[in-house]
Design a protein around this motif. Structure first.
Motif, short mmCIF file in Angstrom:
data_model
loop_
_atom_site.label_atom_id
_atom_site.label_comp_id
_atom_site.label_asym_id
_atom_site.label_seq_id
_atom_site.Cartn_x
_atom_site.Cartn_y
_atom_site.Cartn_z
N ASP A 33 0.82 -1.21 0.00
CA ASP A 33 0.00 0.00 0.00
C ASP A 33 0.86 1.27 0.00
O ASP A 33 0.55 2.24 0.66
N MET A 34 1.97 1.21 -0.75
CA MET A 34 2.81 2.39 -0.96
C MET A 34 3.06 2.54 -2.47
O MET A 34 4.18 2.39 -2.95
N PRO A 35 1.99 2.79 -3.24
CA PRO A 35 2.17 2.84 -4.69
C PRO A 35 3.13 3.95 -5.12
O PRO A 35 3.15 5.03 -4.54
N ILE A 36 3.93 3.64 -6.13
CA ILE A 36 4.87 4.62 -6.68
C ILE A 36 4.11 5.59 -7.56
O ILE A 36 3.38 5.19 -8.48
N ALA A 37 4.28 6.89 -7.29
CA ALA A 37 3.64 7.92 -8.12
C ALA A 37 4.42 8.16 -9.39
O ALA A 37 3.84 8.39 -10.47
N SER A 38 5.76 8.14 -9.30
CA SER A 38 6.60 8.32 -10.48
C SER A 38 7.99 7.77 -10.20
O SER A 38 8.43 7.73 -9.05
N ALA A 39 8.67 7.34 -11.26
CA ALA A 39 10.05 6.89 -11.17
C ALA A 39 10.79 7.42 -12.38
O ALA A 39 10.39 7.16 -13.51
N THR A 40 11.86 8.18 -12.14
CA THR A 40 12.56 8.87 -13.22
C THR A 40 14.06 8.73 -13.04
O THR A 40 14.58 8.87 -11.93
N VAL A 41 14.75 8.45 -14.14
CA VAL A 41 16.21 8.53 -14.13
C VAL A 41 16.57 9.99 -14.32
O VAL A 41 16.38 10.57 -15.39
N ILE A 42 17.09 10.63 -13.27
CA ILE A 42 17.34 12.07 -13.33
C ILE A 42 18.78 12.40 -13.70
O ILE A 42 19.11 13.56 -13.95
N ASP A 43 19.65 11.39 -13.72
CA ASP A 43 21.02 11.58 -14.18
C ASP A 43 21.49 10.26 -14.77
O ASP A 43 21.83 9.33 -14.05
N ASN A 44 21.48 10.18 -16.11
CA ASN A 44 21.86 8.93 -16.77
C ASN A 44 23.31 8.56 -16.50
O ASN A 44 23.62 7.38 -16.30
N ALA A 45 24.20 9.55 -16.51
CA ALA A 45 25.63 9.27 -16.33
C ALA A 45 25.89 8.64 -14.97
O ALA A 45 26.73 7.74 -14.84
N GLU A 46 25.20 9.11 -13.96
CA GLU A 46 25.40 8.61 -12.60
C GLU A 46 24.41 7.51 -12.24
O GLU A 46 24.46 6.98 -11.12
N ARG A 47 23.50 7.19 -13.16
CA ARG A 47 22.47 6.19 -12.92
C ARG A 47 21.66 6.53 -11.66
O ARG A 47 21.37 5.66 -10.82
N LEU A 48 21.31 7.80 -11.53
CA LEU A 48 20.57 8.29 -10.37
C LEU A 48 19.08 8.24 -10.67
O LEU A 48 18.60 8.88 -11.61
#
Length: 299
Positions: A33-48
């Motif tokens: 019951d903790m659904p993810i609202a969004s998931a984004t790679v915000i820095d491709n080089a650092e894989r963040l």
């Protein structure tokens, strides 16, 4: 809103990629019951990767990140993650790779005995103050010159410690080293790494040798938390604070900070933290804070 950031490194062949692991994480969080609202790679080089939740608890989120990604460097916060105005750190096995008292004990031929007490204290199995006094008492008669030799021959900064500290200072953060160790070690370590204030214990010396006692009040877990709170007053309630440590005596400080990091920590400290550094290099914290590598300040 709960925000999690993690550094998703490459994975061994046959164990899936970042996308498949994010899918597994999303499924696990939905069941809790903790659904993810969004998931984004915000820095491709650092894989963040940044993951946002409408609601949840940091401990639950970190537990599911562990399941999906294996232990990774991560931070969970209750608001947008920003550069902290205050950085307070433990020293032994955090900013440096050693436990100073254990290395010093080696000069007295007592490292196994003292290291065993240190480990139990860091696990939270022993009262810190009593354990410290017991270890220091065993060093009675050791020449003060052993401290300088130990510093020169044994003590090294943790990878990334100087870059982390210099970069945070360049962005206006106050830096404080607070340790259950000793000023004999902490003062030169702080100068090398770049801390502006040092709080620690003092070994009593007489006639060029350790007396087996400490001078003044003991710097313990309560002291560490008090230092963080004292220093944070200068920045106002909206400023973010950060603390990092590895042992049980760091838990109150870690819990009091907005960003409380456990560095390759003992289980109790790891469980108390909302941030974790599992690999060696402390510059991972800069990545998690969103500071691009090009903006890091070289040591």
């Amino acid at each position: 809103m709960l925000i999690a950031r993690l550094i998703a490194d490459s994975f061994p062949e046959g164990t899936g990629d970042c996308e498949s692991r994010l899918d597994a994480l999303a499924a696990s969080c939905a069941k809790a019951d903790m659904p993810i609202a969004s998931a984004t790679v915000i820095d491709n080089a650092e894989r963040l990767v940044e993951i946002r939740y409408a609601h949840g608890q940091a401990a639950q989120v970190l537990a599911r990140i562990d399941e999906a990604f294996d232990p990774v460097d991560a931070l969970v916060a209750e608001d947008d993650i920003v550069v902290p105005r205050l950085f307070v750190s433990d020293m032994d096995s955090t900013m440096i790779g050693q436990e100073c008292i254990d290395e010093l004990a080696d000069f007295a031929g007592l490292k196994p005995q003292i290291a065993a007490i240190t480990e139990r204290a860091m696990q939270g199995e022993l009262d810190f103050t009593s354990a410290l006094q017991e270890r220091v008492a065993l060093l009675e008669g050791l020449g003060e010159d052993a401290i300088a030799r130990c510093l020169a021959e044994r003590i090294t900064p943790t990878p990334g410690a100087q870059v982390l500290t210099a970069t945070l200072k360049a962005r206006g953060a106050r830096t404080v080293l607070v340790t259950g160790g000793f000023h004999h070690f902490a003062d030169p370590v702080a100068e090398t790494i770049g801390f502006e204030r040092v709080v620690g214990n003092r070994l009593a010396v007489s006639g060029g040798a350790l007396t087996g006692a400490c001078e003044g009040e003991i710097c313990d877990a309560d002291t560490k938390r008090a230092v963080l709170r004292e220093e944070s007053r200068d920045f106002g309630s909206s400023a973010r604070t950060m603390a990092i440590g590895d042992g049980a005596n760091d838990i109150p400080m870690i819990e009091a900070a907005d960003y409380g990091f456990a560095y390759r920590a003992k289980p109790a400290a790891r469980a108390a933290a909302n941030g974790r550094i599992e690999r060696c290099d402390l510059t991972a914290i800069l990545t998690l804070l969103g500071i691009a590598r090009k903006d890091w300040v070289a040591a």
